[in-house]
Design an enzyme around this catalytic site. Structure first.
Site, PDB file in Angstrom:
ATOM      1  N   ASP A  98       8.752  10.121  -3.927  1.00  0.00           N
ATOM      2  CA  ASP A  98       8.268   9.571  -2.139  1.00  0.00           C
ATOM      3  C   ASP A  98       8.140   8.162  -3.442  1.00  0.00           C
ATOM      4  O   ASP A  98       6.719   7.515  -3.746  1.00  0.00           O
ATOM      5  CB  ASP A  98       6.993  10.192  -2.054  1.00  0.00           C
ATOM      6  CG  ASP A  98       6.363   8.863  -0.723  1.00  0.00           C
ATOM      7  OD1 ASP A  98       6.723   8.525  -0.295  1.00  0.00           O
ATOM      8  OD2 ASP A  98       5.758  10.683  -0.219  1.00  0.00           O
ATOM      9  N   GLU A 256      10.809   5.748   6.329  1.00  0.00           N
ATOM     10  CA  GLU A 256       9.743   5.902   7.039  1.00  0.00           C
ATOM     11  C   GLU A 256       9.857   5.028   7.776  1.00  0.00           C
ATOM     12  O   GLU A 256       8.992   3.465   7.408  1.00  0.00           O
ATOM     13  CB  GLU A 256       8.135   5.937   5.933  1.00  0.00           C
ATOM     14  CG  GLU A 256       7.412   6.457   7.583  1.00  0.00           C
ATOM     15  CD  GLU A 256       5.614   6.025   7.219  1.00  0.00           C
ATOM     16  OE1 GLU A 256       4.771   6.511   7.491  1.00  0.00           O
ATOM     17  OE2 GLU A 256       5.650   5.403   5.714  1.00  0.00           O
ATOM     18  N   HIS A 331       1.290  13.970   5.779  1.00  0.00           N
ATOM     19  CA  HIS A 331       0.037  14.487   5.078  1.00  0.00           C
ATOM     20  C   HIS A 331      -0.628  12.677   6.074  1.00  0.00           C
ATOM     21  O   HIS A 331      -2.004  12.704   5.758  1.00  0.00           O
ATOM     22  CB  HIS A 331       0.275  13.625   3.958  1.00  0.00           C
ATOM     23  CG  HIS A 331       1.392  12.544   4.065  1.00  0.00           C
ATOM     24  ND1 HIS A 331       1.844  12.317   4.320  1.00  0.00           N
ATOM     25  CD2 HIS A 331       0.554  11.371   3.407  1.00  0.00           C
ATOM     26  CE1 HIS A 331       3.260  11.131   4.409  1.00  0.00           C
ATOM     27  NE2 HIS A 331       1.414  10.546   3.280  1.00  0.00           N
ATOM     28  N   ASP A 332       0.073  12.692   7.596  1.00  0.00           N
ATOM     29  CA  ASP A 332      -0.637  11.489   7.699  1.00  0.00           C
ATOM     30  C   ASP A 332      -0.753  11.970   9.568  1.00  0.00           C
ATOM     31  O   ASP A 332      -1.498  11.275   9.962  1.00  0.00           O
ATOM     32  CB  ASP A 332       0.894  10.273   8.156  1.00  0.00           C
ATOM     33  CG  ASP A 332       0.676   9.513   6.668  1.00  0.00           C
ATOM     34  OD1 ASP A 332      -0.033   9.571   6.206  1.00  0.00           O
ATOM     35  OD2 ASP A 332       1.812   9.476   6.762  1.00  0.00           O
TER      36      ASP A 332
HETATM   37  C1  GLC Z   1       3.092   5.674   4.485  1.00  0.00           C
HETATM   38  C2  GLC Z   1       2.662   7.483   3.536  1.00  0.00           C
HETATM   39  C3  GLC Z   1       0.519   7.047   4.369  1.00  0.00           C
HETATM   40  C4  GLC Z   1       0.210   5.249   3.424  1.00  0.00           C
HETATM   41  C5  GLC Z   1       1.174   4.051   4.194  1.00  0.00           C
HETATM   42  C6  GLC Z   1       0.382   3.123   3.580  1.00  0.00           C
HETATM   43  O1  GLC Z   1       2.495   5.290   6.443  1.00  0.00           O
HETATM   44  O2  GLC Z   1       2.684   7.979   4.486  1.00  0.00           O
HETATM   45  O3  GLC Z   1       0.097   7.945   4.392  1.00  0.00           O
HETATM   46  O4  GLC Z   1      -0.992   5.694   4.103  1.00  0.00           O
HETATM   47  O5  GLC Z   1       2.096   4.930   4.136  1.00  0.00           O
HETATM   48  O6  GLC Z   1       1.402   3.602   2.295  1.00  0.00           O
END
Ligand code: GLC
Ligand code: CA
Length: 563
Positions: A98, A256, A331-332
Site C-alpha cells: 500500500d 484508490e 479499513h476505512d
Molecule cells: C486513504 C486510506 C485511508 C487514509 C487516507 C490518507 O483513504 O485508505 O486509510 O486515511 O487515504 O492516506
C-alpha cells in the site's frame, strides 16, 4: 478476452496493526502476518494487500510515512519484511504494498527541510502558499474536518494537507518529487513485491492556481472536490509512472479513486490507457450517505434499487474495456455484515449472501481481514475508546458546533473507521487471541462467539463458505470472465444476475433482506437442480425449479446453466 493472473486472483487485505501481535505490545506486527500465512493459504486467496508498514509516527496508522524505505519499528524490521515476502512467495502467495504517493508524514525529512525556510531546496516538495485576508489561501476542506491549510510560523505561510495536518501533500508539479517517487517505487519492485495499492491517487494533481471551491460549506464531496480529484494531470503522471517504471514488472495495481463513475474510471483502467489495472470506486459506499452536509457522516438508509443501478453500471461499462475491483469492506469502511446485512439474527446467512454477490461479479474480489468470519461493527460508549483521527476530528468539530453528544455517537457507531479496526478475532482467549498484552484498541466483546478458532471447526461457517467461493473461481472460468447481465431490475428485495461465457451461464440469485419473497424464474432460466454451485442454505437436489421459489431470509444460490 484478455486473460491476466490478477483477474483470476482473490485479494486479502491485512491491516497489520490489528491483525496479530506476537510480542505482547498490543500492536499487530510483521511476525504476526508471517504466523498466519498458512491460514490465508488454506482460505485459498492469491494476493495479500498489506496496509502501510513503512516508518511512520502513526497519526493515521501508517498512512503518514516518514521513510518510504524503512519499516515502522512497531511492526518489525526490514529483515522481517524480507522474510514475510520470502515466506509468502514460498507458499505461492503474492504481496501487494500500500503506497501513499499523495502525501508524507510531517516528520518526513523532506518536510522537515521544506518547512525550515523558503529557500530550502526541499521547499517546493510540498505546497506552500501565503494566507489570504488573514485566513487560509483558499476554502478547501480537509477529509478529516477543517481547512486543508495549516499555518506554519517559521516562514509565515500555509501548507496544504487534504488529510490530517500531519500529512502534508506532496507537490507533484516538482520534477524532483516525481523522480524521487519513481526511484522509490522501483526500489520496492526490485525487492520483488507483486503490486501496489496506490492510496489517494486521485488527488496527486490539483487545479492550477488552487482556486476556491464553489461551495465552501461541505466536505470535499461536491464541488471543491473537483479541484483536487481525478484531474487530467493525474493521468499524465500515472502514465509516466507506468511507462518509466511499472511496465517493466509483472505486477498488479489498484488505485484508490473516490468521486468517479465508470465512464471516468476507464481513463484510469481502460485497456489502452497504460495507467492502472483497476480502481476502487466509492459509489456503492455512498449509498447510505446523503450528499452535501457532512458527507459520509450524514446518514440515510441505502436501498437495493440504487445498489443495482450503481453496480450494474460498473459491470456493464467496464466489460471488455477495463477491470473492476470489487469490495464491501476495508479499513476505512464499517463492517459490511453490519452495514448491508443483518449482524444479529441472520449474521451468518447475510454474510454469506453478501460474499456471494461480490465474488460472482466480474472483477477481482477483495476480502478484508475478519470479513471471512463475519466480524461486526463496534459501538464504544465513550469517545475515549476511539483511535481513528477522522473520527476524533469529527467528534470535536460536532461538539464545537453544539451537536448533542448522543447524536454524534450514534453516527460514529455506524460510520467510524474503527468499526473495521478492532483486532482480528482469532480465538476465545483474552484479547481474542490477538495479543498477550493489552490491545491498542479494544477488542469487540463478541469475540467469544465470533472467532477463527470456532469458524475452523464448523463446516457451515462463513469461513468455509468463502473458501468455497474462492475455489469455485478457480474451477469455472465464467466466474472470472463471464459477461454480467442484470435480471429483475425493479425488484426491491431480490438481486438476480447472470454471467455468461461461451455456452456457460451462471444464474446468481440473492435475497438481500430478511423477508421471504417469491421468485419466478424467468423463461429459459430453469436450472437443473443438480447444477447448484453454492448456496447458504440446504437445498434439495431434486427441487422442482420450474415453479415459483420462495426464498429464505438472505438466501443466495448460484446455478450453472447452458446459455
Ligand atoms: C486513504 C486510506 C485511508 C487514509 C487516507 C490518507 O483513504 O485508505 O486509510 O486515511 O487515504 O492516506
Ligand atoms: Ca507487536
Amino acid at each position: 478476452m484478455n486473460k491476466k493472473w490478477w483477474k483470476e486472483s482473490v485479494v486479502y487485505q491485512i491491516y497489520p496493526i490489528s491483525f496479530l501481535d506476537t510480542n505482547g505490545d498490543g500492536i499487530g506486527d510483521m511476525r504476526g502476518i508471517i504466523a498466519k500465512l498458512d491460514y490465508l493459504k488454506e482460505l485459498g486467496i492469491d494476493v495479500i494487500w498489506i496496509c502501510p508498514v513503512y516508518k511512520s509516527p502513526n497519526h493515521d496508522n501508517g498512512y503518514d510515512i516518514s521513510d518510504y524505505q524503512d519499516i515502522m519499528k512497531e511492526f518489525g524490521t526490514m529483515d522481517d519484511f524480507d522474510q514475510l515476502l520470502w515466506e509468502a512467495h514460498r507458499r505461492g502467495l503474492k504481496i501487494m504494498m500500500d503506497l501513499v504517493l499523495n502525501h508524507t508524514s510531517d516528520e518526513h525529512p523532506w518536510f522537515i527541510e521544506s518547512r525550515a525556510s523558503k529557500d530550502n531546496p526541499k521547499r517546493d516538495y510540498y505546497i506552500w502558499r501565503k494566507g489570504k485576508n488573514g485566513g487560509p489561501p483558499n476554502n478547501w476542506e480537509s477529509y478529516f474536518s477543517g481547512s486543508v491549510w495549516q499555518y506554519d510560523e517559521t516562514t509565515d505561510e500555509y501548507y496544504l494537507h487534504l488529510y490530517s495536518k500531519h500529512q502534508p501533500d506532496l507537490n507533484w508539479e516538482n520534477p524532483n518529487v516525481i523522480g524521487s517517487m519513481h526511484e522509490m517505487v522501483e526500489w520496492w519492485l526490485k525487492k520483488g513485491v507483486d503490486g501496489f495499492r496506490f492510496d489517494a491517487i486521485a488527488h496527486i494533481a490539483k487545479a492550477a492556481g488552487l482556486p476556491d471551491g464553489a461551495n465552501p460549506n461541505h466536505l470535499p464531496t461536491v464541488r471543491a472536490y473537483d479541484l483536487f480529484s481525478n484531474l487530467e494531470n493525474v493521468h499524465t503522471l500515472l502514465n509516466n509512472l507506468y511507462e518509466q517504471v511499472l511496465f517493466h514488472y509483472d505486477i498488479m495495481t489498484v488505485g484508490e479513486t473516490s468521486g468517479l463513475g465508470p465512464e471516468q474510471a476507464l481513463s484510469y483502467v481502460g485497456d489502452t490507457r497504460n495507467e492502472l489495472n483497476m480502481v476502487f470506486q466509492f459509489e456503492h459506499m455512498q449509498l447510505d450517505a446523503a450528499s452535501g452536509g457532512s458527507g459520509k457522516w450524514n446518514i440515510r438508509p441505502w436501498n437495493l434499487l440504487e445498489l443495482k443501478k450503481v453496480m450494474t453500471a460498473w459491470q456493464v461499462d467496464l466489460h471488455d474495456k477495463g477491470w473492476n475491483a470489487n469490495y464491501w469492506c476495508n479499513h476505512d469502511q464499517p463492517r459490511c455484515v453490519s452495514r448491508f446485512g443483518d449482524d444479529k439474527k441472520y449474521r451468518v446467512e447475510s454474510a454469506k449472501m453478501l460474499a456471494t454477490f461480490m465474488h460472482m461479479l466480474e472483477g477481482t474480489p477483495y476480502i478484508y481481514q475478519g470479513e471471512e468470519i463475519g466480524m461486526t461493527n463496534i459501538a464504544f460508549q465513550s469517545i475515549d475508546d476511539y483511535r481513528d483521527v477522522e473520527t476524533l476530528n469529527f467528534y470535536e468539530e460536532q461538539m464545537n458546533k453544539g451537536v448533542p453528544e448522543d447524536k454524534i455517537m450514534e453516527v460514529i457507531w455506524k460510520k467510524s473507521r474503527d468499526n473495521a479496526r478492532t483486532p482480528m478475532q482469532w480465538d476465545k482467549s483474552e484479547e481474542a487471541g490477538f495479543s498477550k498484552g493489552r490491545s491498542w484498541i479494544q477488542v469487540n466483546s463478541n469475540y467469544p462467539m465470533i472467532n477463527v478458532e470456532d469458524a475452523l471447526k464448523d463446516p457451515d461457517s462463513i469461513y468455509y463458505y468463502y473458501k468455497k467461493l474462492i475455489a469455485l473461481r478457480k474451477e469455472h472460468e465464467v466466474i472470472v470472465y463471464g459477461k454480467y447481465e442484470l435480471l429483475l431490475p425493479e425488484d426491491p428485495e431480490i438481486y438476480m444476475y447472470t454471467r455468461t461465457l461461451g455456452d456457460v451461464r451462471l444464474l446468481v440469485i440473492l435475497n438481500f433482506f430478511g423477508g421471504e419473497p417469491e421468485l419466478e424464474l424467468p423463461q429459459g432460466m430453469n436450472p437443473n437442480p443438480r447444477e447448484l454451485l453454492i448456496s447458504n442454505y440446504p437445498v434439495k437436489g431434486d427441487e422442482d425449479l420450474t415453479r415459483t421459489l420462495r426464498l429464505r431470509p438472505y438466501e443466495s444460490r448460484v446455478y450453472k446453466l447452458q446459455a
